[in-house]
Design a protein around this motif. Structure first.
Motif, short mmCIF file in Angstrom:
data_model
loop_
_atom_site.label_atom_id
_atom_site.label_comp_id
_atom_site.label_asym_id
_atom_site.label_seq_id
_atom_site.Cartn_x
_atom_site.Cartn_y
_atom_site.Cartn_z
N LEU A 80 26.42 8.45 29.01
CA LEU A 80 26.21 7.60 28.42
C LEU A 80 25.06 7.66 27.10
O LEU A 80 25.44 5.88 26.95
CB LEU A 80 25.00 7.39 29.82
N PHE A 81 25.06 7.94 26.21
CA PHE A 81 24.47 7.57 25.00
C PHE A 81 25.81 6.69 24.39
O PHE A 81 26.18 6.99 24.14
CB PHE A 81 24.08 9.25 24.38
N ILE A 82 24.70 5.46 24.07
CA ILE A 82 25.26 4.41 22.51
C ILE A 82 25.00 4.81 21.08
O ILE A 82 23.62 4.67 20.94
CB ILE A 82 25.75 3.58 23.12
N THR A 83 25.18 5.04 20.39
CA THR A 83 25.22 5.54 18.68
C THR A 83 24.94 3.60 18.41
O THR A 83 25.98 2.76 18.15
CB THR A 83 26.03 5.64 17.61
N THR A 84 23.81 3.30 18.63
CA THR A 84 23.24 1.59 17.71
C THR A 84 23.54 1.46 15.80
O THR A 84 22.77 3.11 16.05
CB THR A 84 21.47 2.23 18.70
N ASP A 85 23.12 0.52 16.31
CA ASP A 85 22.61 -0.04 14.79
C ASP A 85 21.74 0.69 14.70
O ASP A 85 21.67 1.21 12.50
CB ASP A 85 23.14 -1.62 14.09
N PRO A 116 18.33 -6.72 16.75
CA PRO A 116 18.28 -6.64 18.22
C PRO A 116 19.10 -6.83 19.06
O PRO A 116 20.55 -6.91 18.05
CB PRO A 116 18.14 -8.61 17.40
N LYS A 117 18.85 -6.80 19.95
CA LYS A 117 19.97 -6.55 21.09
C LYS A 117 20.82 -7.96 21.30
O LYS A 117 22.42 -7.13 21.02
CB LYS A 117 18.98 -6.24 22.66
N PHE A 118 19.89 -8.43 20.88
CA PHE A 118 21.49 -9.69 21.24
C PHE A 118 22.02 -10.77 19.00
O PHE A 118 20.17 -10.86 18.49
CB PHE A 118 20.25 -10.62 21.48
N VAL A 119 22.83 -11.28 19.15
CA VAL A 119 22.56 -11.65 17.51
C VAL A 119 23.88 -13.17 17.98
O VAL A 119 24.87 -12.81 19.43
CB VAL A 119 24.61 -10.79 17.42
N LEU A 120 23.18 -13.54 17.44
CA LEU A 120 23.92 -15.31 17.29
C LEU A 120 24.43 -15.83 16.00
O LEU A 120 24.48 -15.07 14.25
CB LEU A 120 23.01 -16.53 16.79
N ALA A 154 26.63 -6.60 21.30
CA ALA A 154 27.51 -4.94 21.03
C ALA A 154 27.19 -3.78 22.38
O ALA A 154 27.38 -3.46 22.57
CB ALA A 154 27.89 -4.55 19.64
N PHE A 155 25.33 -3.82 22.21
CA PHE A 155 25.40 -2.28 22.15
C PHE A 155 25.02 -2.59 23.72
O PHE A 155 25.43 -1.76 24.93
CB PHE A 155 23.25 -2.74 22.30
N ILE A 156 24.56 -4.12 24.80
CA ILE A 156 24.04 -3.71 26.00
C ILE A 156 25.90 -3.73 26.13
O ILE A 156 26.26 -2.70 27.77
CB ILE A 156 24.14 -4.85 26.21
N GLN A 198 30.66 -0.83 29.27
CA GLN A 198 31.39 -0.51 29.52
C GLN A 198 31.69 0.76 29.51
O GLN A 198 32.68 1.27 30.24
CB GLN A 198 32.40 -1.06 28.17
N LYS A 199 30.73 1.54 29.20
CA LYS A 199 31.22 3.09 29.33
C LYS A 199 30.83 3.84 30.62
O LYS A 199 31.26 3.94 31.07
CB LYS A 199 29.85 3.64 28.21
N LEU A 200 29.64 2.68 31.26
CA LEU A 200 29.20 3.53 32.30
C LEU A 200 30.21 2.88 33.66
O LEU A 200 30.43 3.56 34.33
CB LEU A 200 28.04 1.85 33.11
#
Length: 530
Positions: free
Chosen positions: A37-42, A170-174, A182-184, A189-191
């Motif tokens: 489940l690990f996601i590579t974040t920015d 930030p988790k959210f981008v406007l 993107a991270f969420i 999707q991976k889950l």
């Protein structure tokens, strides 16, 4: 193989796997699930880049809040041969090395040792602890304390001290199209990936069991719908904007566990989850509480058991997916909300789309984008002026003059004395030049800039204030329940009053009569209207 709920429990904040440590067994099923489940974040990409570029003697601070994923990243990299020799890792700067020392003294010891080490020091640290160390750390480490202070004040610090803050990623981008996460989305999707997914393997095994957890299986199937995931992200975004809910990685995982493995169906768990930090904020957005003629009619019809053939067809379709046919009307509305962008059966649920619309959030995102991506074009200026003149300026003028309804467009109420109202005429409009210079960028708000005479007023505008201003323009009068938001408008009103008091012309209104008092260059007052 683990039962499905046990496999998912790794997401729970109460799981021993919620926080990474150096001693965990990497061979367990739980660790395999966690690894998957690990996601590579920015921020992890930026961290890797900083590690690669670091020189001996450098210090890298990975900063953030509790639960945002610092330990996950640090644990992963401290095990990599390329960095195990090059770097010294301190995973949690809130901990001490012994019972007789505190976290500040531990950092003092760590920095003193670092001066004699031929390595790169990497520290996971909370923003609050950074501030504490800048104040209380030993003077022997003045250069480090100064770098921390510079970072906290937004200044450039020492070249060999690198600060990576989760808040900068930030988790959210406007953007122009609206919000994204993107991270969420990648995590969801991976889950729920249809193949090569250890979580889905446990789900498929659960379905074969005679005593399977039927509601849990329904919830996972429902959550596997990408459109449903987008609605959940939309609700998370609303919680961030409206309720100022900070979203850490750990809180997100626990929230998803609550949605899937909570006491009821996913659509009820998300809107009635008072025992979950994030869900308790989302309760306010429960679509069952929306008041419209269509929704009220639906609740009444279902409560009375009135026949509706189209609804009955939808119930049959839902029953094929394992959803019971005896749900309360409120539960159906929550389900319809989650499915509002999904094609299903006779699409009976689409009839509620207009009722579920949240126009203020869409408009907020558009105006946010206009402020942070101002390009100076006439089209851009026109769009900004529409916000200022028809929403911001109009709302502030209307709120300021709520007790002086006879004042005209450019007149602002100042005070009242024995029935005599004092007002001033002001040029109050958007300040394009200040908008163009603005460099602050946070998803939670944008800065509205106004030109009042020759002065500039800045108003930090979040979604709550933005929505309130729209409602004021439409005729709403704020009350005690708006207190936390209206204080922002009151601050602007006070600034306008200060500027108005220094103008050369005042208007006096009393019982339908109007008087104008002008102070000329010779300190003589001219009165008209008598």
């Amino acid at each position: 193989m683990l039962r499905f709920k046990s496999a998912l429990s790794i997401l729970s904040k109460s799981s021993p796997y919620a926080v990474s440590t150096l001693g965990q067994n990497a061979q367990s099923v739980e660790d395999q699930i966690k690894e998957y489940l690990f996601i590579t974040t920015d921020i992890e990409k930026a961290f890797r880049k900083a590690l690669d570029a670091a020189k001996f003697g450098d210090i890298i601070f990975l900063c953030g809040s509790s639960g945002d994923g610092k330990s996950e990243i640090l644990t992963r990299y401290c095990k990599m041969p390329a960095f195990k020799e090059k770097c010294t890792f301190h995973l949690d700067a809130t901990h001490s090395f012994s019972p007789t020392t505190n976290a500040i003294q531990t950092l003092d010891t760590l920095f003193a040792k670092h001066y004699n080490d031929n390595s790169v020091l990497v520290i996971g640290i909370n923003i609050g602890m950074l501030g504490n160390y800048a104040q209380e750390g030993a003077e022997a480490h003045f250069s480090i304390k100064q770098s921390i202070s510079d970072f906290l004040e937004g200044k450039e610090g020492s070249d060999n001290h690198v600060f990576l803050d989760f808040e900068q990623f930030p988790k959210f981008v406007l953007d122009k199209a609206g919000h994204s996460a993107a991270f969420i989305k990648a995590f969801m999707q991976k889950l729920t990936a249809p193949s090569n997914n250890i979580i889905r393997d446990h789900f498929e095994h659960e379905k074969t069991l005679h005593a399977r957890d039927k509601v849990l299986c329904v919830n996972y199937e429902l959550f596997s719908d990408e459109n449903v995931q987008d609605i959940v992200i939309e609700l998370l975004f609303k919680a961030r904007l409206v309720k100022d809910q900070f979203l850490t990685a750990r809180a997100l995982l626990d929230f998803v566990f609550h949605l899937l493995a909570g006491p009821s169906y996913l659509f009820d768990n998300i809107f009635t989850g008072n025992d979950n930090e994030i869900a308790s904020k989302i309760v306010e957005f429960d679509p069952a509480n929306i008041r419209s003629q269509h929704i009220d009619k639906f609740i009444l019809s279902r409560s009375l058991g009135l026949q509706d053939s189209a609804f009955n067809v939808m119930v049959e379709t839902l029953s094929l997916k394992g959803i019971e046919s005896t749900l309360r009307p409120e539960s159906y509305l929550r389900l319809f909300y989650l499915l509002k962008n999904t094609e299903l059966g006779n699409n009976y649920h689409h009839s509620f789309k207009d009722d579920f619309q949240q126009k203020s959030i869409v408009e907020f995102a558009r105006v946010w984008y206009l402020h942070f991506h101002f390009d100076g074009s006439d089209e851009h200026k026109k769009a900004l002026r529409h916000y200022y003149r028809h929403i911001a300026v109009a709302a502030i003028h209307k709120y300021n003059n709520r007790n002086a309804s006879t004042l005209e467009k450019k007149e602002f109420f100042i005070s009242e004395h024995n029935g005599f109202q004092v007002a001033a005429e002001l040029e109050f409009k958007e300040h394009i030049a200040e908008i163009e210079k603005n460099i602050e960028r946070k998803t939670s708000h944008f800065n509205s800039y106004f030109k009042v005479g020759k002065k500039v007023i800045k108003l930090s505008t979040n979604i709550n204030l933005f929505s309130l201003m729209i409602r004021i323009v439409e005729g709403y009068r704020p009350n005690k329940y708006d207190k936390s938001t209206i204080v922002l408008l009151d601050e602007v009103i006070d600034k306008i009053a200060d500027i108005a008091n220094s103008t050369q012309t005042l208007h006096i209104l009393h019982k339908g009569s109007r008087y104008k008092i002008t102070n000329d260059d010779y300190e003589e007052f001219e009165v008209s209207g008598l």
